[in-house]
Design an enzyme around this catalytic site. Structure first.
Site, mmCIF file in Angstrom:
data_model
loop_
_atom_site.group_PDB
_atom_site.id
_atom_site.type_symbol
_atom_site.label_atom_id
_atom_site.label_comp_id
_atom_site.label_asym_id
_atom_site.label_seq_id
_atom_site.Cartn_x
_atom_site.Cartn_y
_atom_site.Cartn_z
ATOM 1 N N ASN A 3 0.795 -1.556 0.123
ATOM 2 C CA ASN A 3 -0.347 -0.354 0.383
ATOM 3 C C ASN A 3 0.190 1.452 0.481
ATOM 4 O O ASN A 3 1.046 2.102 0.314
ATOM 5 C CB ASN A 3 -1.426 -0.129 1.107
ATOM 6 C CG ASN A 3 -0.337 -0.380 2.125
ATOM 7 O OD1 ASN A 3 0.575 -0.017 2.186
ATOM 8 N ND2 ASN A 3 -1.361 -0.363 3.363
ATOM 9 N N HIS B 272 4.109 4.291 4.696
ATOM 10 C CA HIS B 272 3.924 4.052 5.522
ATOM 11 C C HIS B 272 3.663 5.546 6.044
ATOM 12 O O HIS B 272 4.175 6.570 5.493
ATOM 13 C CB HIS B 272 4.825 3.504 6.572
ATOM 14 C CG HIS B 272 4.315 3.627 8.130
ATOM 15 N ND1 HIS B 272 3.905 3.101 9.150
ATOM 16 C CD2 HIS B 272 5.439 4.566 8.375
ATOM 17 C CE1 HIS B 272 4.004 4.268 10.316
ATOM 18 N NE2 HIS B 272 4.635 4.765 10.268
ATOM 19 N N GLU C 43 9.094 6.607 16.369
ATOM 20 C CA GLU C 43 9.376 6.134 15.024
ATOM 21 C C GLU C 43 10.131 7.265 13.954
ATOM 22 O O GLU C 43 10.873 6.242 13.592
ATOM 23 C CB GLU C 43 8.486 6.217 13.641
ATOM 24 C CG GLU C 43 7.299 4.857 14.112
ATOM 25 C CD GLU C 43 5.654 5.178 13.454
ATOM 26 O OE1 GLU C 43 6.175 6.120 12.741
ATOM 27 O OE2 GLU C 43 5.046 4.331 13.568
HETATM 28 P P1 RTP Z 1 1.324 2.249 8.169
HETATM 29 O O1 RTP Z 1 0.973 1.618 9.402
HETATM 30 O O2 RTP Z 1 1.703 0.795 7.560
HETATM 31 O O3 RTP Z 1 1.211 3.886 7.744
HETATM 32 O O4 RTP Z 1 -0.196 1.818 7.850
HETATM 33 P P2 RTP Z 1 -1.786 2.323 8.662
HETATM 34 O O5 RTP Z 1 -1.230 2.860 9.855
HETATM 35 O O6 RTP Z 1 -3.089 2.563 7.391
HETATM 36 O O7 RTP Z 1 -2.024 0.273 8.982
HETATM 37 P P3 RTP Z 1 -1.838 0.033 10.210
HETATM 38 O O8 RTP Z 1 -2.625 -0.661 11.156
HETATM 39 O O9 RTP Z 1 -0.698 0.307 11.431
HETATM 40 O O10 RTP Z 1 -1.090 -1.739 9.708
HETATM 41 C C1 RTP Z 1 0.282 -1.458 9.314
HETATM 42 C C2 RTP Z 1 0.196 -2.786 8.020
HETATM 43 O O11 RTP Z 1 -0.086 -3.775 7.793
HETATM 44 C C3 RTP Z 1 -0.864 -3.657 7.082
HETATM 45 N N1 RTP Z 1 -2.422 -4.615 7.676
HETATM 46 N N2 RTP Z 1 -2.797 -5.512 6.669
HETATM 47 N N3 RTP Z 1 -4.896 -7.595 6.364
HETATM 48 C C4 RTP Z 1 -5.130 -6.523 7.060
HETATM 49 O O12 RTP Z 1 -6.296 -6.981 7.123
HETATM 50 C C5 RTP Z 1 -4.169 -5.387 7.569
HETATM 51 N N4 RTP Z 1 -4.658 -4.410 7.688
HETATM 52 C C6 RTP Z 1 -3.201 -3.958 8.351
HETATM 53 C C7 RTP Z 1 -0.920 -2.978 6.019
HETATM 54 O O13 RTP Z 1 -0.153 -2.701 4.990
HETATM 55 C C8 RTP Z 1 -0.624 -2.219 6.366
HETATM 56 O O14 RTP Z 1 -0.090 -0.733 6.212
HETATM 57 MG MG MG Z 2 -0.051 2.191 11.396
#
Ligand code: RTP
Ligand code: MG
Length: 142
Positions: free
Chosen positions: A114, A117, A128
């Site tokens: 995606n 981050h 971070e």
């Molecule tokens: P990031 O940390 O990468 O910026 O993404 P985010 O805050 O939008 O989402 P987060 O909940 O922190 O999840 C980290 C990364 O894990 C993957 N993910 N896969 N299959 C699933 O249900 C799922 N949920 C999260 C995503 O690639 C996400 O960017």
């Molecule tokens: Mg995240």
């Protein structure tokens, strides 16, 4: 609103698409300044430590495997409301739900690959930024 710093990563899929410049332009057009940057190919240990909050989640193995699949571009963005502003530019985690014109709507293939981050809170931003950069690697630009 105070000036904030946030940690941004351009993930392996977007680096492979040669989209670094396009994504940097979006940050700069939104008034965010790049005050530190480095390209890295993360080790498994480094990626696991970065995403430690997710280590019990079923997607953790795939997430770490993806993050070490190629080089990433890591940067610190500085500006008014930088944490929320960057999250807005990124769009929703699942690109199918991301608003048109966001980075994930334009570059991400799937919830796993995606594109970017961004830190999601003041506490995570502090942790971070320090995870990737020493103080003397950050260049405040006023
Ligand atoms: P990031 O940390 O990468 O910026 O993404 P985010 O805050 O939008 O989402 P987060 O909940 O922190 O999840 C980290 C990364 O894990 C993957 N993910 N896969 N299959 C699933 O249900 C799922 N949920 C999260 C995503 O690639 C996400 O960017
Ligand atoms: Mg995240």
């Amino acid at each position: 609103m105070a000036t904030e710093r946030t940690l941004s990563i351009i993930k392996p899929d977007a680096v492979a698409k040669n989209a670094i410049g396009d994504i940097y332009r979006r940050f700069e057009n939104a008034g965010l300044k790049i005050v530190a940057a480095k390209m890295l190919h993360l080790s498994r240990e480094k990626a696991e430590g970065f995403y430690a909050e997710h280590k019990e989640r079923p997607f953790f193995g795939d997430l770490v495997g993806f993050m070490i699949s190629g080089p990433v571009m890591v940067q610190v963005l500085e500006g008014e409301n930088a944490i929320a502003k960057n999250r807005e530019l990124m769009g929703a985690t699942n690109p199918k739900e991301a608003e048109a014109g966001t980075i994930r709507a334009d570059f991400a293939e799937s919830i796993d690959a995606n594109a970017v981050h961004g830190s999601d809170s003041s506490d995570s931003a502090k942790r971070e930024v320090a995870y990737f950069f020493d103080d003397d690697e950050i260049c405040p630009r006023g």
